[in-house]
Motif scaffolding. Structure first.
Motif, short mmCIF file in Angstrom:
data_model
loop_
_atom_site.label_atom_id
_atom_site.label_comp_id
_atom_site.label_asym_id
_atom_site.label_seq_id
_atom_site.Cartn_x
_atom_site.Cartn_y
_atom_site.Cartn_z
N ASN A 71 -8.01 3.51 4.37
CA ASN A 71 -6.79 2.74 4.22
C ASN A 71 -7.04 1.62 3.20
OD1 ASN A 71 -4.26 1.81 4.60
ND2 ASN A 71 -4.54 1.11 6.69
N ASN A 72 -5.99 0.96 2.78
CA ASN A 72 -6.10 -0.02 1.71
C ASN A 72 -5.20 -1.20 2.02
OD1 ASN A 72 -7.14 -0.95 -0.68
ND2 ASN A 72 -6.13 0.54 -1.99
N HIS A 73 -5.79 -2.33 2.39
CA HIS A 73 -5.04 -3.56 2.61
C HIS A 73 -5.45 -4.58 1.56
CE1 HIS A 73 -4.32 -2.62 7.15
NE2 HIS A 73 -3.46 -2.00 6.36
N ALA A 127 -2.60 5.79 -0.95
CA ALA A 127 -3.26 4.59 -0.42
C ALA A 127 -3.79 3.70 -1.54
CB ALA A 127 -4.37 4.97 0.55
N CYS A 165 0.84 -1.20 0.00
CA CYS A 165 0.00 0.00 0.00
C CYS A 165 0.87 1.25 0.00
CB CYS A 165 -0.91 -0.01 1.24
SG CYS A 165 -1.98 1.45 1.37
N ASP A 172 -8.35 10.16 2.73
CA ASP A 172 -7.38 10.08 3.82
C ASP A 172 -7.87 9.23 4.99
OD1 ASP A 172 -9.30 11.82 4.70
OD2 ASP A 172 -7.90 13.29 5.53
N LYS A 173 -9.13 8.80 4.95
CA LYS A 173 -9.67 7.93 5.98
C LYS A 173 -10.00 6.53 5.43
CE LYS A 173 -11.55 11.69 8.75
NZ LYS A 173 -12.76 12.30 9.37
N ASN A 231 -7.45 3.10 -4.55
CA ASN A 231 -8.13 3.27 -3.26
C ASN A 231 -9.63 3.01 -3.41
OD1 ASN A 231 -9.50 5.24 -1.09
ND2 ASN A 231 -7.47 4.63 -0.39
N ASN A 235 1.76 5.35 0.47
CA ASN A 235 1.51 6.23 1.61
C ASN A 235 0.67 7.46 1.24
OD1 ASN A 235 3.29 8.17 0.46
ND2 ASN A 235 5.05 7.15 1.40
N TRP A 236 0.49 8.35 2.23
CA TRP A 236 -0.38 9.52 2.07
C TRP A 236 0.42 10.81 1.80
CZ3 TRP A 236 -2.34 5.38 4.60
CH2 TRP A 236 -3.70 5.11 4.45
#
Length: 297
Positions: A95-97, A57, A39, A92-93, A80, A41-42
């Motif tokens: 996340n990505n797994h 993300a 993943c 920004d809220k 994302n 980053n921001w």
């Protein structure tokens, strides 16, 4: 590289110099090539203008002939969740797994998103798992996406084998906890947090042409007190005309099998639902039988 004893290192570790890394990384081997994915980053374009193409993300990947490198230039395989679904919190809220795996000639992408929570009006950041296919082109480049449909079921469940009760496609009100250790020492979980009106359901259960005549479940009380009630068994959907059995439960703290004869022989492939009219129980396994009196495994 691991040493021959599989617990020591044969040489010093090599850093994978992935651009814009955040977390959630792993390596797959597809068609003789190694795919390292992670993943991003921001930091965004301002802080990393040379890797802005990787986005925020997103799931990026690099390719190599060896897990030790060198690695190709990073590309994006999965964006994302906000790129695929509407009504989600801001990027920004989200996340990505992810996790990729190959089964036969198909590659699957597992991921999470807040899509279900958003549809339910829940804004506490809960994420649910989804799965879609990964496409590989003639150059070995990967692409995937997130959809509400997901993928088709790849096989059928055999109801005459012991089925772990926490295996379900649909659930309302239930959870899972660590259960009793199996004879082979492997970890075990059981269905828990069961209240009256809760249910679980499973897709693609194949009863075959002979059909099932009975069913049993391994059940214990979640406390030291006895738990009494019933569990209704439905085929295809939870409706009075689809009910094919009812298991009477009088459970204590020790697991035991509770059985019932079905009201009719069930053949072919169906959805199966268990609806609980009992609370405070733990369910370890279930199994159907072609006999009117099922034999405990």
């Amino acid at each position: 590289k691991l040493g021959d004893d599989m617990i020591s290192l044969k040489e010093d570790p090599v850093v994978i110099d992935a651009p814009a890394p955040f977390e959630d990384s792993g390596i797959n081997k597809f068609n003789g090539k190694y795919y390292y994915s992670y993943c991003t980053n921001w930091d965004g374009a301002k802080n990393r203008p040379t890797t802005n193409n990787l986005g925020v993300a997103n799931i990026a990947y690099m390719v190599s002939d060896s897990p030790m490198g060198p690695w190709s230039e990073a590309k994006v395989v999965l964006k994302n969740p906000t790129s695929y679904f509407t009504g989600l919190p801001s990027n920004d809220k989200n996340n990505n797994h992810h996790c990729m795996l190959q089964r036969g000639d198909k590659i699957y992408m597992f991921y999470h998103s807040q899509k279900m929570a958003a549809d339910m009006g829940i804004t506490m950041g809960y994420r649910t798992t989804g799965v879609d296919l990964v496409t590989m082109d003639e150059n070995g480049d990967l692409t995937s996406s997130m959809t509400t449909e997901g993928v088709s079921q790849v096989g059928s469940f055999n109801p005459y084998d012991v089925v772990e009760a926490e295996t379900f496609a649909w659930s309302d009100g239930t959870s899972t906890i660590v259960g009793p250790e199996k004879n082979d020492g492997r970890n075990n979980r059981v269905l828990s947090s069961i209240d009256k009106g809760d249910y679980v359901g499973l897709e693609g259960v194949d009863f075959g042409s002979d059909g099932a005549k009975s069913v049993m479940m391994s059940i214990a009380s979640a406390t030291n007190d006895a738990a009494e009630g019933t569990i209704s068994v439905y085929i295809d959907k939870i409706a009075s005309n689809k009910k094919v059995g009812e298991i009477t439960v009088n459970a204590n703290k020790d697991y035991q099998y509770f059985k019932t004869k079905l009201t009719k022989t069930v053949t072919g492939k169906h959805k199966v639902f268990f609806k609980f009219s009992v609370k405070g129980i733990l369910v370890d396994t279930w199994m159907f039988s072609k006999e009117e009196e099922p034999q405990e495994p």
